[in-house]
Design an enzyme around this catalytic site. Sequence first.
Site, PDB file in Angstrom:
ATOM      1  N   LYS A  81      31.606  -3.322  11.143  1.00  0.00           N
ATOM      2  CA  LYS A  81      31.876  -2.269  10.166  1.00  0.00           C
ATOM      3  C   LYS A  81      32.224  -2.928   8.837  1.00  0.00           C
ATOM      4  O   LYS A  81      32.946  -3.938   8.815  1.00  0.00           O
ATOM      5  CB  LYS A  81      33.045  -1.426  10.695  1.00  0.00           C
ATOM      6  CG  LYS A  81      33.358  -0.165   9.915  1.00  0.00           C
ATOM      7  CD  LYS A  81      34.488   0.606  10.630  1.00  0.00           C
ATOM      8  CE  LYS A  81      34.893   1.881   9.913  1.00  0.00           C
ATOM      9  NZ  LYS A  81      35.952   2.614  10.652  1.00  0.00           N
ATOM     10  N   SER A 156      35.065   7.483  11.232  1.00  0.00           N
ATOM     11  CA  SER A 156      34.461   6.814  10.109  1.00  0.00           C
ATOM     12  C   SER A 156      33.519   5.670  10.483  1.00  0.00           C
ATOM     13  O   SER A 156      32.750   5.228   9.642  1.00  0.00           O
ATOM     14  CB  SER A 156      35.565   6.246   9.206  1.00  0.00           C
ATOM     15  OG  SER A 156      36.272   5.221   9.873  1.00  0.00           O
ATOM     16  N   SER A 180      38.433   7.036  14.558  1.00  0.00           N
ATOM     17  CA  SER A 180      37.235   6.536  13.869  1.00  0.00           C
ATOM     18  C   SER A 180      36.300   5.679  14.700  1.00  0.00           C
ATOM     19  O   SER A 180      35.179   5.409  14.283  1.00  0.00           O
ATOM     20  CB  SER A 180      37.638   5.755  12.617  1.00  0.00           C
ATOM     21  OG  SER A 180      37.925   6.642  11.568  1.00  0.00           O
TER      22      SER A 180
END
Lengths: 494, 102, 487
Positions: A81, A156, A180
């Site tokens: 990420k 997210s 997330s």
Amino acid sequence: MEDGLINLGLVELRDKIASGEVKSIEAVEAVFGAIDKYEPTVGAYISTFKEQAIGKAKEVDQKIASGQKIGALGGVPVAIKDNMCTTFGATTCASKILEKFHAPYNSTAVQKLLDADAVIIGKTNLDEFAMGSSTENSGLKQTVNPWDVQRVPGGSSGGSAAAIAARLCYGALGSDTGGSIRQPCSFCGVVGLKPTYGRVSRYGLVAYGSSLDQIGPITKNVADAALLMNVISGHDAADSTSVSEDKAPVVDYLGEIDEGVEGLKIAVAPQLNAGADESVRKSVEEAIETYKKNGAKVIEVEMPHLDYAIAVYYVIATAEASSNLARYDGVHYGHRTVEPKDYVEVYSKSREEAFGQEVKRRIMLGTYALSSGYYDAYYLKALKVRNLIRQDFAKVFEKCDCIMMPVSPTTAFKIGEKTADPLQMYLADIYTIAVNLAGIPGVSIPCGFDNDKLPIGLQILAPAFEEQKLVRIARMYESQTDHHKQVPPLTTNL
Amino acid sequence: MGGRISRKDVEKVAKLGRLQLSDAEIEEFTGQLGSILEYVEKMNELDTEGVEPLAHCLPISNILREDEAKESLGTEKTLANAPQREGEYFKVPKILDDSSGV
Amino acid sequence: MSEFKHKLVVGLEIHVHLCTKSKIFCGCELEYGATANTRVCPVCLGMPGSLPVMNKRAYEFAVMVGLALNCEIARFTKWDRKNYYYPDLPKNYQISQYDMPLAEHGYIEIPLEGGKSKKIRITRAHLEEDAGKNVHSTGNYSQVDLNRAGTPLLEIVTEPDLNSPAEVKALAVELQRIVRYLGVSEADMQKGHMRFEPNVNLVIDIGGKEVKTPIVEIKNLNSFRAVERSVEYEIHRQLDEFGETGKTMGMGNKSTRGWDDVNHVTVLQREKEEAHDYRYFPDPDLSPVELSDEWLGDIKSRLCELPLQMQMRFVNEYGLSEYDAGVLTGDRTTAEFFDNAVKAGGDSKRLCNLITQAGLKMANEKGCSLAELGFSAEDTAELAKMVEAGDVNTTAANTILEKMTELGEGPRSIAEKFNLIQKNDAGELEGIVDEILAANPDVVEQIRSGDKKSGKARSFLMGQVMQKTKGQANPKIVSEILAKKLG
């Protein structure tokens, strides 16, 4: 379902590379082949590192050919990420304010991947600074759900979850502050594990809510998640909140993953589950039935304070965020407004120009909650209720091994469907948020599909540092179903 | 304790958070923050008398390091991301007041 | 307009750099005067993803100061974020301590004129990180150097117990002496290791009614002299201002003035205390510190006798003057050297003279401490004993001390080597005196006749004896013989 190199699990691929059956370079080429085909549609990556990846793959292949020892992830393509610092490429957090930021150091988790000989393919999209549940808040690009490109991948860590679902890498790291990792994994039909707070070093993870953030794996199956946990877990002297090995030793999460848990006691909170869509509720109930058939006992519990988790979270996380994000000011790095009239405008205009709406909203909310005259009513109150929430979990774990519930009340929603009302978006985090407040581990595993063939996730929660038990419990279900083997239509249709 | 937040409050908070919000944003945030705060005040239904605030969810203390010097980044790496630099320094528009809090 | 009856009231906010090897939350080395931005890493640059880890020594140093200032030491402390924006503060929050400072409710005893002392209450002391430095260059720009960012900083706040510029200075000097004794700070004001910010106002008596002038905080004080002078200046300025405006202390009218060291005035920097909203909250990146009995005991064992106690002991037990005791306790090594020499049997006053007249002079010339001159406290005591016994005279003793530094030998062997031992043999000396008397009958006559100049004549005879003995005759014995012979 599809076979072939690209659909192999991370553990399987690792073993095949180690045995020489598959070359790392083949896996890397397969991944970049898939990226060429599907990434323009999916939009999972903010950056990719093809040359570097090929170089690393060749290096690993060379090592294997010459009989040298390789790391636990030898030659396996993985993604991270883009809120974890890397010395290669930019570290953007999907924010315009960091679009051109190049970190001078690797985050500990990324360094551990590199030390384990993983091949890093790229950095994935996210809601700006990990604030959001749909990846629509990315300041840089849109990621779609590979199961239905009209829908969000969740967030997210939407880029990482979509990348796994669309077979754009074999494993990925996400971060989880209020769901997330778990929620996008539920939306994308993949496995995501949020470790106990303190299990994985946060050093180099760009902070959103420091007392809640935790890095974890996103994979195609539970064993793969366990393998990544083996690599990234452990104490880090650079992170004061990382737990020492003598207090909570790191164990081999993969080794005895198929052992199951004898006399498993599962807690469920029917009142809480009632808020979920029918299809979600049904799938979760069916999954629990499967456990029952295997001898598990189900105990109904009440966790009265979980109703307040969202309120508590949106005070604590935003308060911490308002302070954590103060450093993005255009002075030492990051975006600076073009012609500031004075140094104060360097701050206020740079931030105004480069932060997205959700980030601004949370900074505003957190600043307000900490400001003079409101601290006690909001921030201090939230810390107290947080304690009550943790106690709720502690009570349940006195008599149960785990808790099961949905990950999200719905399946993936349409892009743009919920953006107008931030509060409604927040309320959908009901099942995931309390876990971060209590600091305990949780996993999301695929447990079915709704009528639109959208994936549904089962969430399993365990006491702090019981990740080993958690993956065993998850694996019990996974080994009897094939939801996790389903491939989104995108990757076969395009 | 009313959950509503006034436009003036929003302006004040924006200044504290160094966000030069547009009029439209101030308007929008006034409404949105108001309804979020109203929701958040749901916490007040709970009696938290005698409950310890939980700042750290893990009971850890005394995480200290030995006083050992390590290598720094060096000037070039330190300034590599600087929007503006002058020699070995970060460069910013002239600071007129001295409002350093230290 | 200074005819108002008034009383000065001063409280101090003090910042002391702790001299650890590395910064408070990262491993960057502390080095004063290093090239800009060379002592910076992701942590003290506030880079995304970086995290602080507390320096154990910085904490322990802070506790040591707290103990030396007679504070209650908190068994549980935590770290808080103080949020404000400034270019020298990379994270735009400072890690500090808000509601649980590590030390509270203490006092510092300061020496005053005439051997008196006064206790000034310490409100609190807490640990925090220093900011970087904004350099205001010419043109429309400022420059930022982050080398200093993250230096461990102890903030000490006193109660407003100081009532004269001299007291303010005495506190500053005493605190410097304490932290240097403890070895926790270099405490050099010029280098900014120690910063004093006096909060000054006056209580004015108007016909039996007391009114207070608005509080002024003074900044930019780079020397003890500046500390004293600036407060002195403020007394007059505030009296004048009160005479003109009659303005009294009220909410929000505290102002900040900077000391102009060239023109010796304070200059207004900030009119009103801004309504700061620092939004303090516990730093989630750091764990609290719990101080066990054992650890506290260990830290306590590293303390030493404090300078003022030592100074008073030197006066009371060793019979030194205030002044001499003050000189000897100026720094810890000198004080301990002296103390050890006395304990080794040397006479305190003779040792004081040897050290202050010869020892410290040499140390000063060589730019080292007394202990580094190469002779021990025991040797120095031995030398003092030799003076006491009349084996050497005081002039010779100073010479011997110098030779001890050069040669690294003991005092007796040096005295012998250089023929500095006094002749104490009365019989031998009497013979010499007789010779001199016989050679100078007119001088003898002058003395016997009781001439006004007989004193001078005696000195002449003494000089003749000294010349004859190459300065080795014990003058005390010679003058006794002279007295006996000449009446």
